[in-house]
Enzyme design. Structure first.
Site, mmCIF file in Angstrom:
data_model
loop_
_atom_site.group_PDB
_atom_site.id
_atom_site.type_symbol
_atom_site.label_atom_id
_atom_site.label_comp_id
_atom_site.label_asym_id
_atom_site.label_seq_id
_atom_site.Cartn_x
_atom_site.Cartn_y
_atom_site.Cartn_z
ATOM 1 N N ASP A 1 0.808 -1.213 0.000
ATOM 2 C CA ASP A 1 0.000 0.000 0.000
ATOM 3 C C ASP A 1 0.845 1.269 0.000
ATOM 4 O O ASP A 1 2.061 1.212 0.187
ATOM 5 C CB ASP A 1 -0.963 -0.006 1.207
ATOM 6 N N ASN B 1 -7.508 -2.537 14.027
ATOM 7 C CA ASN B 1 -8.912 -2.772 13.643
ATOM 8 C C ASN B 1 -9.056 -3.986 12.713
ATOM 9 O O ASN B 1 -10.099 -4.179 12.106
ATOM 10 C CB ASN B 1 -9.489 -1.521 12.960
ATOM 11 N N HIS C 1 -7.268 -4.544 9.937
ATOM 12 C CA HIS C 1 -6.964 -4.339 8.508
ATOM 13 C C HIS C 1 -5.701 -5.089 8.075
ATOM 14 O O HIS C 1 -4.811 -5.349 8.876
ATOM 15 C CB HIS C 1 -6.925 -2.853 8.119
ATOM 16 N N GLU D 1 -9.526 -1.681 4.975
ATOM 17 C CA GLU D 1 -10.182 -1.359 6.246
ATOM 18 C C GLU D 1 -11.440 -2.212 6.432
ATOM 19 O O GLU D 1 -11.936 -2.808 5.464
ATOM 20 C CB GLU D 1 -10.545 0.134 6.246
HETATM 21 C C1 GLP Z 1 -0.246 0.127 8.580
HETATM 22 C C2 GLP Z 1 -0.071 -0.562 7.209
HETATM 23 C C3 GLP Z 1 -0.270 -2.056 7.313
HETATM 24 C C4 GLP Z 1 0.370 -2.519 8.597
HETATM 25 C C5 GLP Z 1 -0.466 -2.023 9.749
HETATM 26 C C6 GLP Z 1 0.142 -2.265 11.117
HETATM 27 O O1 GLP Z 1 -0.974 1.271 8.559
HETATM 28 N N1 GLP Z 1 -0.916 -0.078 6.173
HETATM 29 O O2 GLP Z 1 0.272 -2.701 6.171
HETATM 30 O O3 GLP Z 1 0.436 -3.914 8.650
HETATM 31 O O4 GLP Z 1 -0.861 -0.684 9.564
HETATM 32 O O5 GLP Z 1 1.160 -1.362 11.403
HETATM 33 P P1 GLP Z 1 2.169 -1.551 12.618
HETATM 34 O O6 GLP Z 1 3.022 -2.702 12.274
HETATM 35 O O7 GLP Z 1 2.914 -0.256 12.703
HETATM 36 O O8 GLP Z 1 1.341 -1.799 13.832
#
Ligand code: GLP
Length: 246
Positions: free
Chosen positions: A67, A135, A137, A142
């Site tokens: 992403d 959440n 995702h 989302e």
């Molecule tokens: C981000 C990314 C995801 C990631 C998730 C968790 O916003 N878009 O690909 O897996 O949220 O992030 P973190 O590892 O910082 O908790």
């Protein structure tokens, strides 16, 4: 869905790195799906250490990032383009043209989606590595996203904006939208490995593992795939009913 619970993030990341290197070594033109966020940082450090000490070769490796924020220049510190350069790509011998990240700036979004989809079609992913949002995702899919989705633009959930504001000067500066690989595309990977650590992921992990697949928890779609390994530290696993030692 196979679950492995580790005593520490360090052990979890080391396991993930070994699995990634194994995928690189057993495929002629390995294709990796890569996440951003805080969770994979130790994994990336282990891959860099392995590249330095064991000379794992990335010249034929192809990567897809899940992403990107919309509206951030790829040189912006908070863009996922810049994140990947900083934390992984510039430390490896991977050709830049082998690294696909959806473009959230500089070209029409319809073109960005088309380019990314056609690259995915040419290079089926061998190992998709994922994190998970608080959440539920995956990528930036989302809650509410269709399991049939391919690459698309999405409005970020307020929970995601709240969690990601730590990287920005203020919450108002967190982009409202992102472009992400869809859930259907994620499920096309030959193998999937999801990493989660910390207490703030425990509820999302519980829904993913224990609830039936529902779009309310995008990660629960992974139950529809037959080769998924979930790597957890103890905190992320703390709400699970059964024990899953590694
Ligand atoms: C981000 C990314 C995801 C990631 C998730 C968790 O916003 N878009 O690909 O897996 O949220 O992030 P973190 O590892 O910082 O908790």
């Amino acid at each position: 869905m196979k679950l492995l619970v580790f005593d520490s993030v360090d052990e979890m990341s080391r396991y993930a790195a070994e699995k990634t290197v194994q995928t690189i070594e057993t495929n002629q033109r390995p294709v990796l799906g890569l996440p951003t966020g805080d969770t994979p940082l130790k994994l990336y450090q282990y891959l860099i250490d392995d590249h330095i000490h064991n000379h794992t070769d990335y010249s034929d490796v192809v990567t897809f990032n899940l992403d990107e924020y919309i509206g951030l220049d790829s040189k912006d510190y908070n863009s996922y383009h810049a994140y990947m350069q900083r934390h992984l790509f510039r430390h490896l011998n991977i050709p830049l043209e082998n690294t696909f990240i959806p473009k959230g700036n500089g070209i029409p979004l319809s073109k960005a989606i088309e380019d990314y989809e056609s690259a995915l079609e040419k290079h089926p992913i061998d190992l998709q590595i994922l994190g998970i949002g608080a959440n539920g995702h995956i990528g930036f899919n989302e809650p509410g996203t269709s399991f049939e989705s391919t690459t698309h633009v999405i409005e970020l959930d307020p929970i995601t904006k709240e969690n990601n504001k730590k990287h920005f000067p203020s919450r108002a500066k967190v982009p409202n939208k992102a472009i992400t690989m869809g859930i259907h595309s994620i499920l096309q990977a030959k193998e999937i490995m999801l990493l989660a650590s910390g207490t703030n992921k425990a509820e999302a992990v519980q829904s993913m593992v224990e609830a039936p697949p529902t779009t309310e928890c995008p990660a629960s779609a992974l139950k529809l795939h037959n080769k998924v390994t979930v790597l957890l530290d103890k905190e992320a696993a703390k709400l699970l009913k059964e024990e899953h030692p590694c």
